[in-house]
Scaffold this motif. Structure first.
Motif, PDB file in Angstrom:
ATOM      1  N   TYR A  38      26.310 -19.206  27.234  1.00 45.26           N
ATOM      2  CA  TYR A  38      26.065 -20.035  28.412  1.00 45.26           C
ATOM      3  C   TYR A  38      26.561 -21.464  28.230  1.00 45.26           C
ATOM      4  O   TYR A  38      26.794 -22.175  29.186  1.00 45.26           O
ATOM      5  CB  TYR A  38      24.591 -20.024  28.824  1.00 45.26           C
ATOM      6  CG  TYR A  38      23.647 -20.573  27.784  1.00 45.26           C
ATOM      7  CD1 TYR A  38      23.476 -21.934  27.610  1.00 45.26           C
ATOM      8  CD2 TYR A  38      22.913 -19.710  26.976  1.00 45.26           C
ATOM      9  CE1 TYR A  38      22.602 -22.431  26.650  1.00 45.26           C
ATOM     10  CE2 TYR A  38      22.042 -20.204  26.023  1.00 45.26           C
ATOM     11  CZ  TYR A  38      21.894 -21.562  25.868  1.00 45.26           C
ATOM     12  OH  TYR A  38      21.040 -22.053  24.927  1.00 45.26           O
TER      13      TYR A  38
ATOM     14  N   GLY B 281      30.308 -20.933  29.119  1.00 40.74           N
ATOM     15  CA  GLY B 281      30.479 -20.181  30.355  1.00 40.74           C
ATOM     16  C   GLY B 281      31.807 -19.461  30.461  1.00 40.74           C
ATOM     17  O   GLY B 281      32.144 -18.622  29.627  1.00 40.74           O
ATOM     18  N   ASP B 282      32.593 -19.815  31.468  1.00 37.03           N
ATOM     19  CA  ASP B 282      33.838 -19.124  31.758  1.00 37.03           C
ATOM     20  C   ASP B 282      34.948 -19.408  30.755  1.00 37.03           C
ATOM     21  O   ASP B 282      36.042 -18.881  30.872  1.00 37.03           O
ATOM     22  CB  ASP B 282      34.306 -19.459  33.174  1.00 37.03           C
ATOM     23  CG  ASP B 282      34.286 -20.948  33.482  1.00 37.03           C
ATOM     24  OD1 ASP B 282      33.771 -21.734  32.662  1.00 37.03           O
ATOM     25  OD2 ASP B 282      34.777 -21.332  34.546  1.00 37.03           O
TER      26      ASP B 282
ATOM     27  N   SER C 239      30.857 -30.420  37.262  1.00 36.95           N
ATOM     28  CA  SER C 239      30.976 -28.984  36.985  1.00 36.95           C
ATOM     29  C   SER C 239      29.782 -28.299  37.633  1.00 36.95           C
ATOM     30  O   SER C 239      28.672 -28.330  37.099  1.00 36.95           O
ATOM     31  CB  SER C 239      31.000 -28.734  35.474  1.00 36.95           C
ATOM     32  OG  SER C 239      32.168 -29.276  34.911  1.00 36.95           O
ATOM     33  N   GLY C 240      30.006 -27.714  38.786  1.00 36.63           N
ATOM     34  CA  GLY C 240      28.930 -27.174  39.614  1.00 36.63           C
ATOM     35  C   GLY C 240      28.147 -26.024  39.025  1.00 36.63           C
ATOM     36  O   GLY C 240      27.031 -25.746  39.460  1.00 36.63           O
ATOM     37  N   GLN C 241      28.701 -25.339  38.023  1.00 33.82           N
ATOM     38  CA  GLN C 241      28.004 -24.213  37.393  1.00 33.82           C
ATOM     39  C   GLN C 241      27.595 -24.524  35.960  1.00 33.82           C
ATOM     40  O   GLN C 241      27.325 -23.621  35.167  1.00 33.82           O
ATOM     41  CB  GLN C 241      28.898 -22.959  37.420  1.00 33.82           C
ATOM     42  CG  GLN C 241      29.260 -22.498  38.814  1.00 33.82           C
ATOM     43  CD  GLN C 241      28.030 -22.177  39.646  1.00 33.82           C
ATOM     44  OE1 GLN C 241      27.101 -21.521  39.192  1.00 33.82           O
ATOM     45  NE2 GLN C 241      28.017 -22.677  40.874  1.00 33.82           N
ATOM     46  N   ASP C 242      27.551 -25.795  35.621  1.00 38.20           N
ATOM     47  CA  ASP C 242      27.203 -26.227  34.261  1.00 38.20           C
ATOM     48  C   ASP C 242      25.747 -25.900  33.976  1.00 38.20           C
ATOM     49  O   ASP C 242      24.859 -26.290  34.725  1.00 38.20           O
ATOM     50  CB  ASP C 242      27.441 -27.735  34.142  1.00 38.20           C
ATOM     51  CG  ASP C 242      27.464 -28.233  32.713  1.00 38.20           C
ATOM     52  OD1 ASP C 242      26.829 -27.603  31.845  1.00 38.20           O
ATOM     53  OD2 ASP C 242      28.128 -29.252  32.480  1.00 38.20           O
ATOM     54  N   ARG C 243      25.503 -25.177  32.883  1.00 37.63           N
ATOM     55  CA  ARG C 243      24.137 -24.831  32.488  1.00 37.63           C
ATOM     56  C   ARG C 243      23.660 -25.682  31.317  1.00 37.63           C
ATOM     57  O   ARG C 243      22.570 -25.467  30.793  1.00 37.63           O
ATOM     58  CB  ARG C 243      24.066 -23.341  32.141  1.00 37.63           C
ATOM     59  CG  ARG C 243      24.303 -22.475  33.391  1.00 37.63           C
ATOM     60  CD  ARG C 243      24.326 -21.009  33.093  1.00 37.63           C
ATOM     61  NE  ARG C 243      23.064 -20.562  32.503  1.00 37.63           N
ATOM     62  CZ  ARG C 243      22.907 -19.403  31.902  1.00 37.63           C
ATOM     63  NH1 ARG C 243      23.921 -18.567  31.797  1.00 37.63           N
ATOM     64  NH2 ARG C 243      21.754 -19.071  31.381  1.00 37.63           N
TER      65      ARG C 243
ATOM     66  N   ASN D 269      33.691 -25.445  41.019  1.00 43.13           N
ATOM     67  CA  ASN D 269      32.830 -24.301  40.722  1.00 43.13           C
ATOM     68  C   ASN D 269      33.186 -23.844  39.310  1.00 43.13           C
ATOM     69  O   ASN D 269      33.928 -22.890  39.122  1.00 43.13           O
ATOM     70  CB  ASN D 269      33.051 -23.196  41.748  1.00 43.13           C
ATOM     71  CG  ASN D 269      32.089 -22.047  41.555  1.00 43.13           C
ATOM     72  OD1 ASN D 269      31.038 -22.206  40.931  1.00 43.13           O
ATOM     73  ND2 ASN D 269      32.445 -20.895  42.068  1.00 43.13           N
TER      74      ASN D 269
ATOM     75  N   SER E 250      31.997 -24.045  34.799  1.00 39.93           N
ATOM     76  CA  SER E 250      30.960 -24.239  33.787  1.00 39.93           C
ATOM     77  C   SER E 250      31.134 -25.600  33.121  1.00 39.93           C
ATOM     78  O   SER E 250      31.866 -26.458  33.603  1.00 39.93           O
ATOM     79  CB  SER E 250      31.044 -23.122  32.737  1.00 39.93           C
ATOM     80  OG  SER E 250      32.229 -23.264  31.982  1.00 39.93           O
TER      81      SER E 250
END
Length: 106
Positions: free
Chosen positions: A17, A20-21, A57-61, A83, A85
């Motif tokens: 995570y 991510g990508d 980074s809109g999907q950064d966890r 969109n 990570s």
């Protein structure tokens, strides 16, 4: 005196995570960070006297997008959002480069 010894995760890979990508690509290419980079004085913050841009980074966890937006607002940055990570620069280099080119043109 500081040495340039390397920081590692004790031989462990970061959790998926985190990257991510881009997880597999980053594991293949990322090197350890020199300790000196985190303790050397950097001087005054450049953002206080220059125009600023920020790519959220809109999907950064790791670093919540809401915190990124708040930081960007605090420094008065022109903000774009992808969109992506945590490592948008790796997963979407063309989109990040477009923001850099726009900033350089102003």
């Amino acid at each position: 005196m500081c040495s340039t010894s390397q920081v590692s995760m004790r031989g462990q890979s970061p959790p998926p995570y985190f990257l991510g990508d881009t997880h597999a690509d980053m594991l293949a290419h990322q090197h350890s960070l020199a300790v000196i980079a985190n303790i050397e004085l950097s001087g005054p913050a450049a953002w206080t006297k220059t125009p600023n841009w920020y790519v959220v980074s809109g999907q950064d966890r790791i670093f919540p997008p809401s915190a990124q937006r708040a930081m960007a607002q605090r420094i008065g940055a022109r903000t774009s959002e992808l969109n992506a990570s945590h490592a948008a620069l790796v997963s979407q280099p063309d989109a990040v480069a477009a923001v850099i080119e726009q900033a350089a043109g102003e």
